[in-house]
Design an enzyme around this catalytic site. Sequence first.
Site, PDB file in Angstrom:
ATOM      1  N   GLU A 189       0.826  -1.203   0.000  1.00  0.00           N
ATOM      2  CA  GLU A 189       0.000   0.000   0.000  1.00  0.00           C
ATOM      3  C   GLU A 189       0.863   1.257   0.000  1.00  0.00           C
ATOM      4  O   GLU A 189       1.976   1.267   0.533  1.00  0.00           O
ATOM      5  CB  GLU A 189      -0.915   0.000   1.233  1.00  0.00           C
ATOM      6  CG  GLU A 189      -1.976  -1.066   1.121  1.00  0.00           C
ATOM      7  CD  GLU A 189      -2.921  -1.106   2.308  1.00  0.00           C
ATOM      8  OE1 GLU A 189      -4.019  -1.634   2.137  1.00  0.00           O
ATOM      9  OE2 GLU A 189      -2.570  -0.628   3.396  1.00  0.00           O
ATOM     10  N   CYS A 194       3.597   8.554   0.683  1.00  0.00           N
ATOM     11  CA  CYS A 194       4.156   7.710   1.741  1.00  0.00           C
ATOM     12  C   CYS A 194       4.334   6.321   1.141  1.00  0.00           C
ATOM     13  O   CYS A 194       3.351   5.651   0.817  1.00  0.00           O
ATOM     14  CB  CYS A 194       3.154   7.714   2.900  1.00  0.00           C
ATOM     15  SG  CYS A 194       3.613   6.637   4.237  1.00  0.00           S
ATOM     16  N   CYS A 240       6.647  -6.475   7.631  1.00  0.00           N
ATOM     17  CA  CYS A 240       7.795  -5.897   8.340  1.00  0.00           C
ATOM     18  C   CYS A 240       8.241  -6.878   9.410  1.00  0.00           C
ATOM     19  O   CYS A 240       7.418  -7.538  10.035  1.00  0.00           O
ATOM     20  CB  CYS A 240       7.400  -4.562   8.990  1.00  0.00           C
ATOM     21  SG  CYS A 240       8.796  -3.735   9.800  1.00  0.00           S
ATOM     22  N   CYS A 260       6.580  -3.996  15.808  1.00  0.00           N
ATOM     23  CA  CYS A 260       6.209  -3.015  16.834  1.00  0.00           C
ATOM     24  C   CYS A 260       4.760  -3.268  17.276  1.00  0.00           C
ATOM     25  O   CYS A 260       3.886  -3.515  16.437  1.00  0.00           O
ATOM     26  CB  CYS A 260       6.353  -1.591  16.298  1.00  0.00           C
ATOM     27  SG  CYS A 260       8.024  -1.231  15.740  1.00  0.00           S
ATOM     28  N   CYS A 279       1.706  -1.211  15.696  1.00  0.00           N
ATOM     29  CA  CYS A 279       1.657  -1.024  14.243  1.00  0.00           C
ATOM     30  C   CYS A 279       1.024  -2.226  13.544  1.00  0.00           C
ATOM     31  O   CYS A 279       1.440  -3.369  13.775  1.00  0.00           O
ATOM     32  CB  CYS A 279       3.090  -0.816  13.740  1.00  0.00           C
ATOM     33  SG  CYS A 279       3.214  -0.745  11.940  1.00  0.00           S
ATOM     34  N   CYS A 290      -0.795   6.270   9.506  1.00  0.00           N
ATOM     35  CA  CYS A 290       0.435   5.594   9.946  1.00  0.00           C
ATOM     36  C   CYS A 290       0.058   4.369  10.768  1.00  0.00           C
ATOM     37  O   CYS A 290      -0.767   4.457  11.663  1.00  0.00           O
ATOM     38  CB  CYS A 290       1.263   6.467  10.889  1.00  0.00           C
ATOM     39  SG  CYS A 290       1.685   8.059  10.291  1.00  0.00           S
TER      40      CYS A 290
END
Length: 345
Positions: free
Chosen positions: A92, A106, A113, A117, A120, A334
Amino acid sequence: MNYDLKSMTTGELEALFVSLGHQKFLGKTVFSFIHAHGASGIDRLSTLSKSLRAELCEQGFFISRLVTVEVFKDPDGTNKYLFELADGNRIETVELTDENERRTLCISTQVGCRMGCAFCATGRLHFTRNLTAGEIAGQVLEVEKASGEKIGNVVYMGMGEPFDNYDETLKSVRILNDPAGRNIGARHITISTSGIIPGIEKLASEDLQVRLAISLHSARDEARQKIMGVGRKYPLEALIDAVRDYQAKTRRRVTFEYVMIKGINDASLDARAIVRLIRGIKANINLIEYNPHEGCDFAPSDRKTIKVFGGILTAEGFEVAIRYKRGQQIKAACGQLGTGWLKTN
Ligand code: SAH
Ligand code: SF4
């Protein structure tokens, strides 16, 4: 070797044509065709002779493309692009427009990932693979092609950890920055890292004026390590030493990002810990209101708390910006990327 011509810098393309027994200048011509004029296939490289195009295809060269699966539009002007890569993986990209109609893109650097975290959504996804430089830079090209508008700023804040894919990330910056292609000024490009020290050290020695952002989220090791596993490998003191060295070498301001999570990192003592930790660093601090997503119990700090927190930092001379949620209806904020369509760990 990656046979995608879109992943090659001008220098690499020049070397390629020389190695194939052709003239060096063709490298720059092809680079411009792909990155300034949007050539989407070798057959579109009309400046090359037919036989040279056939030779490239025979040797396995190609120009990668991102296929737009869907564009989600938020009433606040934020657009989210869902792209499919050649192998079927999806990423995305988020397009933000400010009040002056300036567009910031962005972009993502990985499918998923590895950093995990706690706050997230991308971190909860199954890590699949790194993106290539062509797939990273290609996000800018595709969005510009679809919208007909130029992107002014690029932030490496989409899915993935840029410094866990350092080489392709940097190559994509060089590609986007090249005057023969998109020519996006390095000062308009920001790379955000969760704090991978070797990446910060390497970036300090690159001949590029890109901006660096550090995802801090807590200035206390114990609290930080609870929400960011990467903090165990790279504790705060070492991280901030690396940032100080980076600034001494490059003389560039650094941005610290700080997601405000209720009851986790938003007390006055947390703000004072930041002041102690980064004293002397020329820094902007972005306080980001936590964006909630399914499967995560955190809540955003109250707006009053965020203001008080920001006030403590401003009083110490730091430049503070507060970023309230955007793109909520389309899950484009975010930390929300990838929700809903990728496997979780
Ligand atoms: N991996 C890099 C860049 C991508 S994340 C990094 O972590 O820096 C971009 C920013 O969004 C980071 O500062 C990240 O911490 C922040 N972020 C992640 N989840 C968030 C959430 N739920 N709400 C608000 N910001 C979030
Ligand atoms: Fe990865 Fe950044 Fe999300 Fe952490 S915040 S999981 S490093 S994308």
